[in-house]
Design an enzyme around this catalytic site. Structure first.
Site, PDB file in Angstrom:
ATOM      1  N   ASP A  55      43.696  47.506  31.795  1.00 15.96           N
ATOM      2  CA  ASP A  55      44.074  48.409  32.881  1.00 15.96           C
ATOM      3  C   ASP A  55      44.068  49.862  32.408  1.00 15.96           C
ATOM      4  OD1 ASP A  55      45.055  49.202  35.341  1.00 15.96           O
ATOM      5  OD2 ASP A  55      46.854  47.951  35.267  1.00 15.96           O
ATOM      6  N   ASP A  84      44.089  47.636  44.331  1.00 17.45           N
ATOM      7  CA  ASP A  84      45.462  47.130  44.395  1.00 17.45           C
ATOM      8  C   ASP A  84      45.804  46.697  45.807  1.00 17.45           C
ATOM      9  OD1 ASP A  84      46.167  47.202  41.796  1.00 17.45           O
ATOM     10  OD2 ASP A  84      47.106  49.172  41.858  1.00 17.45           O
TER      11      ASP A  84
END
Ligand code: DGJ
Length: 733
Positions: free
Chosen positions: A477, A547
């Site tokens: 990430d 997301d």
């Protein structure tokens, strides 16, 4: 032979199956762009360079050289000597001036394609690709520009990159180095781009080109949520199936620019490269600089054909992972299930329930290390938090494996929390401008990856954990973008190198990772989909797309992403409702159908969802097993788009041998008083018969494509209400 030099005409001709690209030399040695478009059956000609028109070339009429420079279609325009359109290369010499001019020197054509040092790049065998390298020289600076064109004939793809070599004695500064340029006459082009924001990545935009410059770009240190390193110029009539498309996509994950510029003569210059803001590269005597690769494609059959060309190319010539066509494990990730509030017991509870439903891998997301119970600390301290993972990582992984599941883990290796042991020990490892308090984002700073010991440290943190237990998957990430562009490692002359060196450091780490752990399934991620780009796909076969896991939001996000990238690269999970980002409730089944157009997985607390939903999981898992290979290998067609204000959304995937097609239909909003809807399928064998699975309905391919298939009205089915979806699977008889 995909590439030839026609000496008597001084033309380089590059042919793919359906396109031709022509480069011509003038008597002075200027390298001009003649033509790119539909394949020419015969040899190309020189006249489109317009060198016989006033103002003529400088050797004929030097008096008006500037007018020539500002009009000639250059393959690689340099700045400072009379071309006022966007330049691709600005070089500052020791005297402090910017200016260089390049003349053809030599060329070579060879089979295959060389790797680009330190950079991700497409690849192919000597049978699949041929390369042309044109070397040009600025005779004053003794600076060479090597223009590389690699022709993937059967893919209808040409890749371009540029290497700058300093063969002179001056210490030069490269203030701008783009990778590709395409000069054409404007044919009322429109510009297709992908733009958005966090949780709204890659919405498709289309706007007519107008006078001046129009661009998408990023100076955020990554390709970004906001704008995407992709640009297509399309003729006005272009649809999914018709019209001409010129597309460029960047194999790079940092700052970029993709720009179209219409000038005073109705010409369009399309460029792509590393953004010149915050960029300045020192090129000392004997040094060279390699610019990243641009993937160029042309289609005269609309955007759909462009999509196929990109998908096939990336699947076969960019993504190296052994998982490319291999079955990917169906995973369950604990992020939306628990956020930071978990421990090994909770994870095992999830794993046990998931295993019963047929899920194959547990992924432990953010929060397992340092003292991290929230997002404001511990990045950089990659030691297992034994208060949460009570009997250690190896024990947890072993227990998950004993359940018959694989184990995956989350990292954010490029970051440093001010509240971390790492920062307390090495505050100078954060990117920052000396004397200025760096701007925080998500309470974190970014590590200075231009510093070799930082790259080494960050890599070893990840590798040590992977060496400590049998971990099958990593989610890598990156949750903030770069600013305060300063490095305490680089000297003041070199600060302009930081943003590119950052990306090179990242690539170096991922290269090491996939080399040391060749069977690891790597999924890149950046606060959702801020680094979903072709550069990262070289290292990871899948990237977390957004997301926003709401199925309806995902329609747009995944449509934009799939315009370029294969479905199997698109990280997509089924999450809980009401959706955590938008609060929407959608049917569990619809969430599954939309995640199927991606990697497919779960992002919820399986122990807490309703019994009814839990019972649906084994069916969804079976659906994923059934269709995964088709989705990984087949041709994707966008049939109807909710994004284009249609009341429903529809796409299909056809097997390469046309033996089956899976159509996904999503009735986004219920509409009263409607009859069935006609959907025109594509890509089938006209004369073959296709049977709709589970029914006696049989249609010819021609019927399904020309007359259409009737999607029943939802009012006549048991699926009433908003956000309903259905799969239609046709098999060739
Ligand atoms: C952003 C990612 O996109 C999420 O899936 C999750 O991993 C969080 N970061 C964790 O901090």
């Amino acid at each position: 032979m995909a590439i030839r030099y026609i000496e008597k005409k001084q033309i380089f001709q590059m042919d793919t199956k359906h396109s031709t690209y022509l480069i011509g030399l003038t008597t002075e040695g200027y390298v001009g762009h003649i033509y790119y478009g539909k394949r020419l059956k015969k040899e190309g000609n020189h006249y489109l360079l317009r060198t016989k028109e006033a103002p003529y070339t400088p050797s004929v009429y030097e008096r008006e050289k500037m007018v020539f420079m500002d009009f000639f279609p250059f393959e690689y325009p340099s700045g400072g000597v009379g071309d006022y359109r966007e330049s691709c290369l600005d070089v500052r010499g020791e005297k402090g001036n910017i200016g260089c001019e390049f003349f053809f020197q030599s060329y070579q054509i060879y089979k295959g394609k060389a790797a680009l040092s330190g950079l991700p790049a497409s690849f192919g065998t000597e049978k699949e690709v041929e390369t042309l390298e044109i070397t040009c020289e600025d005779p004053i600076l003794k600076l060479n520009v090597v223009l590389s064109y690699s022709v993937f004939e059967s893919c209808d793809i040409i890749t371009r990159s540029v290497r700058i070599e300093n063969r002179g004695t001056e210490h030069l500064k490269l203030e701008k180095v783009y990778s590709a340029c395409l000069d054409m006459d404007n044919r009322e082009f429109e510009m297709v781009t992908l733009t958005g924001s966090w949780a709204r990545e890659r919405y498709i935009q289309r706007n007519p080109i107008h006078f001046g410059k129009q661009l998408v770009s990023s100076t955020r240190g990554e390709s970004s949520h906001q704008e995407h390193p992709f640009l297509a110029l399309v003729t006005k009539n272009t649809t999914q199936e018709t019209g001409e498309v010129y597309a460029m996509n960047f194999v790079y994950s940092g700052n970029f620019i993709a720009q179209a510029e219409e000038n005073q003569f109705g010409q369009v210059r399309m460029v792509m490269g590393i953004h010149s803001n915050y960029f300045c590269w020192n090129l000392k005597q004997g040094e060279s600089f390699q610019a990243p690769e641009v993937v160029l494609t042309y289609s005269d059959q609309g955007l759909g054909q462009m999509t196929h060309q990109f998908h096939d190319f990336y699947r076969n010539h960019l993504i190296r992972s052994p998982y490319q066509f291999r079955k990917r494990p169906i995973l369950i990730n604990n992020w939306e299930a628990t956020y930071f509030d978990f421990n090994s017991e909770k994870l095992l509870e999830i794993a046990k329930e998931a295993k019963k439903a047929g899920i194959e891998m547990l992924v432990m997301d953010d929060g397992w290390f340092g003292k991290r119970n929230f997002d404001d600390n511990s990045l950089g301290d990659w030691t297992v938090n034994t208060k949460k993972i009570t009997s250690g990582l190896l024990d947890l992984v072993t227990k998950v494996k004993e359940l018959g599941m694989e184990f995956g883990i989350w990292f954010e290796p490029e970051m440093i929390s001010p509240d971390s042991e790492l920062y307390r020990t090495h505050p100078d490892w954060a990117i920052q401008i000396a004397g200025r308090r760096p701007t925080m984002c998500r309470a974190q700073y970014v590590l200075d990856l231009s510093r070799p010991e930082v790259v080494e440290y960050a890599y070893q943190c990840v590798a040590e954990i992977l060496r400590s237990a049998p971990i099958s998957y990593v989610k890598w990430d990156m949750n903030r973008q770069l600013c305060d562009i300063g490095s305490s490692y680089l000297d003041s002359e070199s600060q302009g190198e930081l943003m590119h060196r950052y990306v090179l450091g990242l690539y170096q780490m991922q290269e090491r990772l996939v080399t040391e752990f060749p069977n690891l399934l790597l999924e890149n991620c950046s606060g959702g989909g801020a680094r979903f780009d072709a550069g990262m796909l070289y290292y990871s076969p899948q990237i977390w797309c957004s997301d926003d896991t709401d199925a309806i939001e995902r329609l747009r996000i995944q449509e934009g992403t799939a315009l370029i990238y294969p479905l199997a690269t698109i990280g997509a999970h089924i999450s809980d409702c009401p959706n955590h980002i938008v609060g929407r409730n959608t049917p569990f089944e619809t969430r599954g159908h939309i995640a199927l157009a991606g990697t497919f997985g779960y992002e919820l607390d399986i122990t807490k969802i309703t019994e009814e939903e839990r019972k649906m999981i084994p069916k969804q898992v079976a659906m994923c097993h059934k269709y995964q290979s088709l989705m990984q290998r087949g041709d994707y067609y966008r049939l109807v788009s909710w994004n284009e204000k249609k009341p429903y959304d529809c796409w299909e995937v056809v097997a390469k041998d046309q033996s089956e097609v899976l159509v996904t239909f999503v009735q986004v909003l219920a509409q009263p008083n409607m009859h069935s809807r006609v959907i025109y399928l594509q890509g089938l064998e006209e004369c073959a018969e296709y049977q709709l699975e589970g029914t006696q309905e049989v249609y010819t391919g021609e019927e399904l494509m020309q007359c259409g298939y009737l999607i029943p009205s939802i009012l006549s089915s048991d699926k009433k209400g908003d956000y309903q979806s259905h799969l239609y699977h046709f098999l060739r008889k």
